[in-house]
Design an enzyme around this catalytic site. Structure first.
Site, mmCIF file in Angstrom:
data_model
loop_
_atom_site.group_PDB
_atom_site.id
_atom_site.type_symbol
_atom_site.label_atom_id
_atom_site.label_comp_id
_atom_site.label_asym_id
_atom_site.label_seq_id
_atom_site.Cartn_x
_atom_site.Cartn_y
_atom_site.Cartn_z
ATOM 1 N N GLY A 1 -76.525 70.103 -100.051
ATOM 2 C CA GLY A 1 -76.406 70.626 -101.295
ATOM 3 C C GLY A 1 -76.639 72.243 -101.158
ATOM 4 N N LEU B 1 -56.411 80.968 -78.539
ATOM 5 C CA LEU B 1 -56.004 81.212 -77.179
ATOM 6 C C LEU B 1 -55.196 80.067 -76.430
ATOM 7 C CD1 LEU B 1 -59.399 81.508 -75.262
ATOM 8 C CD2 LEU B 1 -57.830 83.124 -75.525
ATOM 9 N N GLY B 2 -55.035 79.162 -77.261
ATOM 10 C CA GLY B 2 -53.931 78.188 -76.912
ATOM 11 C C GLY B 2 -54.364 77.236 -75.860
ATOM 12 N N VAL B 3 -55.793 76.769 -75.590
ATOM 13 C CA VAL B 3 -56.296 75.916 -74.692
ATOM 14 C C VAL B 3 -57.195 74.660 -75.655
ATOM 15 C CG1 VAL B 3 -56.071 77.462 -73.066
ATOM 16 C CG2 VAL B 3 -58.239 77.492 -74.417
ATOM 17 N N ASP C 1 -65.002 77.633 -92.373
ATOM 18 C CA ASP C 1 -65.687 76.641 -93.506
ATOM 19 C C ASP C 1 -65.996 77.567 -94.464
ATOM 20 O OD1 ASP C 1 -66.374 74.355 -94.459
ATOM 21 O OD2 ASP C 1 -68.463 74.555 -93.685
ATOM 22 N N HIS D 1 -65.935 72.945 -96.806
ATOM 23 C CA HIS D 1 -66.334 71.537 -97.203
ATOM 24 C C HIS D 1 -67.125 71.135 -98.379
ATOM 25 C CE1 HIS D 1 -70.318 72.416 -95.501
ATOM 26 N NE2 HIS D 1 -70.950 71.603 -96.061
ATOM 27 N N SER E 1 -75.323 73.942 -98.895
ATOM 28 C CA SER E 1 -74.188 74.693 -98.223
ATOM 29 C C SER E 1 -73.370 75.343 -99.336
ATOM 30 C CB SER E 1 -73.120 73.455 -98.028
ATOM 31 O OG SER E 1 -73.463 72.885 -96.936
#
Length: 326
Positions: free
Chosen positions: A175, A232-234, A100, A70, A177
């Site tokens: 800042g 997982l696909g949920v 991230d 980000h 980050s």
């Protein structure tokens, strides 16, 4: 909204930076070492500028800087400012929105080395945050590790980035980050990532991505241009007392399955909407964040046992973990 918790990296930010947390009496013997630690480590922490946004980064290899995704945003080119005030262009090689994290190649080579310690720090351990909050380059704050395996409240419903984090009371501001969270030996134990704003009533609650996650993802990004994450696909929600009452569930905790991706790993395993996941890989699941943290410990194609509650009955299911499609 998740954006309430995220660091907002912007030159237009008007929030005042937090004061450094004073050392407690227990920390006093270590505090005399901190100036030497900062002197050694500070050259490895840089400022990353992407358009109007400014964040931080840490040198990773000879000409590679590690930062947050980000911080660089959609930019392919950024500017890196070093502790000696010199500047160099940087090329964003790859980003990973799941964790991230991003890697940037600099024109300058021979970057100052720093050790990344992959073992987690201990709760109560003294830590130091170095970064560029609000544009104040090489700002140093200190505190302790407040907790491990933390998550930004509510974040797991929107992203996997802000779970399984190190919590610290070392002051972290916009800042910071992408900057370094260090132990008293000057080793990187985390990449500073987010904080909870004081407007919410929080005081000195900041978060960092553990070094083990950062190193794993950075190496994948540099080698393959992308990072592989288990899938997982949920779509998941948190079991709350209200949901427990409404559905008549026999448990007041767990991750409830809101929807199942067609042809995904969960559908193949027989998981259905309304199932409440209460164990995963033989570990208890009390929250959505618990499940996402446990997912970090498995690999695509690995077969894992899980327990779900369905219509007031406990069911044992086996799922073959997939790969996050991005």
């Amino acid at each position: 909204m998740l954006l309430v918790w995220l660091l907002v990296i912007s030159s237009g930010c008007t929030a005042a930076p937090h004061d450094a947390t004073p050392p407690s009496p227990q920390q006093e013997p270590q505090s005399t070492e901190l100036p030497a630690v900062v002197e050694r480590a500070a050259p490895a922490v840089v400022t990353v500028s992407a358009g109007q946004s400014t964040g931080s980064g840490v040198t990773y290899r000879d000409n590679i800087v590690l930062t947050n995704a980000h911080v660089v945003g959609e930019s392919s080119q950024v500017e890196i400012t070093f502790a000696d005030a010199t500047r160099t262009p940087g090329q964003v090689l790859a980003t990973d929105i799941v964790t991230d994290l991003a890697v940037v190649r600099t024109e300058r080579t021979g970057l100052p080395p720093i050790h990344y310690r992959q073992e987690l720090p201990l709760p109560g351990e003294t830590v130091i945050a170095i970064g560029s909050p609000l544009g104040f380059e090489n700002t140093v704050t200190a505190g302790i590790v407040s907790g491990l395996h933390r998550e930004i409240p509510g974040s797991a419903r929107q992203t996997q980035a802000l779970v399984d984090l190190i919590q610290t009371d070392a002051s972290i501001s916009p800042g910071n980050s992408g900057g370094a969270l260090l132990n008293t030996r000057g080793e990187v134990v985390g990449i500073n990532n987010a904080y909870i704003r004081p407007i919410t009533g929080a005081t000195s609650i900041g978060f960092a991505i553990p070094t083990s996650t950062a190193v794993d993802v950075a190496d994948q990004l540099l080698e393959h241009g992308r990072a592989v994450h288990p899938y997982l696909g949920v779509s998941l929600g948190q079991v709350t007392p209200a949901i427990d009452t409404a559905l008549g569930l026999p448990v007041d905790h767990g991750a409830i399955v809101l929807s199942v991706d067609p042809r995904g790993p969960s559908e193949a395993a027989g998981i259905q909407p309304g199932d409440v996941i209460v164990t995963f890989a033989d570990r208890p699941v009390r929250t959505v964040e618990d499940l996402l943290a446990l997912m970090r410990g498995v690999e695509p194609d690995q077969r894992v046992q899980m327990t779900v509650i369905r219509q007031n009955q406990e069911k044992q299911l086996a799922i073959t973990i997939g790969e996050n499609p991005g």
